[in-house]
Design a protein around this motif. Sequence first.
Motif, mmCIF file in Angstrom:
data_model
loop_
_atom_site.group_PDB
_atom_site.id
_atom_site.type_symbol
_atom_site.label_atom_id
_atom_site.label_comp_id
_atom_site.label_asym_id
_atom_site.label_seq_id
_atom_site.Cartn_x
_atom_site.Cartn_y
_atom_site.Cartn_z
ATOM 1 N N VAL A 139 0.839 -1.198 0.000
ATOM 2 C CA VAL A 139 0.000 0.000 0.000
ATOM 3 C C VAL A 139 0.875 1.248 0.000
ATOM 4 C CG1 VAL A 139 -1.603 1.357 1.377
ATOM 5 C CG2 VAL A 139 -2.014 -1.076 1.048
ATOM 6 N N LEU A 140 1.877 1.272 0.861
ATOM 7 C CA LEU A 140 2.778 2.423 0.932
ATOM 8 C C LEU A 140 3.561 2.584 -0.369
ATOM 9 C CD1 LEU A 140 4.149 1.958 4.568
ATOM 10 C CD2 LEU A 140 2.418 3.582 3.794
ATOM 11 N N ALA A 141 3.992 1.477 -0.940
ATOM 12 C CA ALA A 141 4.772 1.551 -2.182
ATOM 13 C C ALA A 141 3.926 2.079 -3.335
ATOM 14 C CB ALA A 141 5.340 0.179 -2.518
ATOM 15 N N ASP A 142 2.722 1.556 -3.495
ATOM 16 C CA ASP A 142 1.860 2.016 -4.583
ATOM 17 C C ASP A 142 1.431 3.463 -4.379
ATOM 18 O OD1 ASP A 142 1.985 -0.402 -5.907
ATOM 19 O OD2 ASP A 142 0.240 -1.226 -4.867
ATOM 20 N N SER A 143 1.364 3.907 -3.139
ATOM 21 C CA SER A 143 0.975 5.290 -2.862
ATOM 22 C C SER A 143 2.055 6.281 -3.272
ATOM 23 C CB SER A 143 0.648 5.458 -1.376
ATOM 24 O OG SER A 143 -0.453 4.654 -1.005
ATOM 25 N N THR A 144 3.284 5.816 -3.450
ATOM 26 C CA THR A 144 4.335 6.740 -3.906
ATOM 27 C C THR A 144 4.042 7.298 -5.290
ATOM 28 O OG1 THR A 144 5.632 4.886 -4.807
ATOM 29 C CG2 THR A 144 6.091 5.560 -2.536
ATOM 30 N N ALA A 145 3.227 6.598 -6.055
ATOM 31 C CA ALA A 145 2.792 7.117 -7.351
ATOM 32 C C ALA A 145 1.407 7.744 -7.258
ATOM 33 C CB ALA A 145 2.792 6.007 -8.398
#
Length: 272
Positions: A139-145
């Motif tokens: 979730v945190l990784a995908d939120s970077t975009a």
Amino acid sequence: MKRAPGRRGWLSTLVGTALLALMLFPVYWMVNASLQPAGNTLTGGWFPLHPDFGGYATALHDQGPNLVTSLVVSLGSVALSLVLAAPAAYGLARFRLRGTRLVLLGVLVTQMVPGIVVANALYDAYNDLGLLNSRLGLVLADSTAGIPFSILVLHAFMRSIPGEIIEAARVDGAGPLRVLRSVVLPLSRNALITAAVFTFLFAWGDFLFALTLTTSDTVRPITLGVYQYLGAHTDQWNAVMATAVMASVPAAVLLVLAQRHLAAAATDGALK
């Protein structure tokens, strides 16, 4: 002599239909292959006269948990992105702050960073924090975009909201948070839905972060499931195609439900 309008209309319709059929043919063949018996689908007919749903049964058994993981990660990314992007966009759009353009430029630049660079940096951080093989980590990784994209979309719309509306709310005694919650966000509904849809689609179709930040079978999104499924079941193409069909359904349904808001957001942006 002028060409008859009706003839031009028929020609445009014919060309449009041919182009649409060409673009949708891979989708048709994917559905057709998913309804064929197990084995090499190249021997299947053009139409599944005797559909076999065994591929879907196998796909649900093997890929069901992966679909749930992708759904949880995508919805979590949407929620986190909007919660952080909405106040940030409002502050950049309505408050007179120094360096606003520089901040927006920095947000735009983050969209240009290659995903593999972000994934490698996150891997080391996740390894230290214990976030590898976790839904929260994805979730945190995908939120970077999702967060930068949402900020840019919401900022463009919130900046076009008439200042008189916000001033009227302030005169009535509403503070900044109340103005954001009760005035700005309802007016920005189409922009919020647009940002949410594209963030969901990015997270749903993510492969790079899933491949880099998951090293076990405990957490596996559907994109990674399909990738590993191919190597394990190359003789069961009906199950592979059935998985692809099921993975396409949520995104297709979301786009159909949100198309009115997406069109409205595009129109608002063009008019304002």
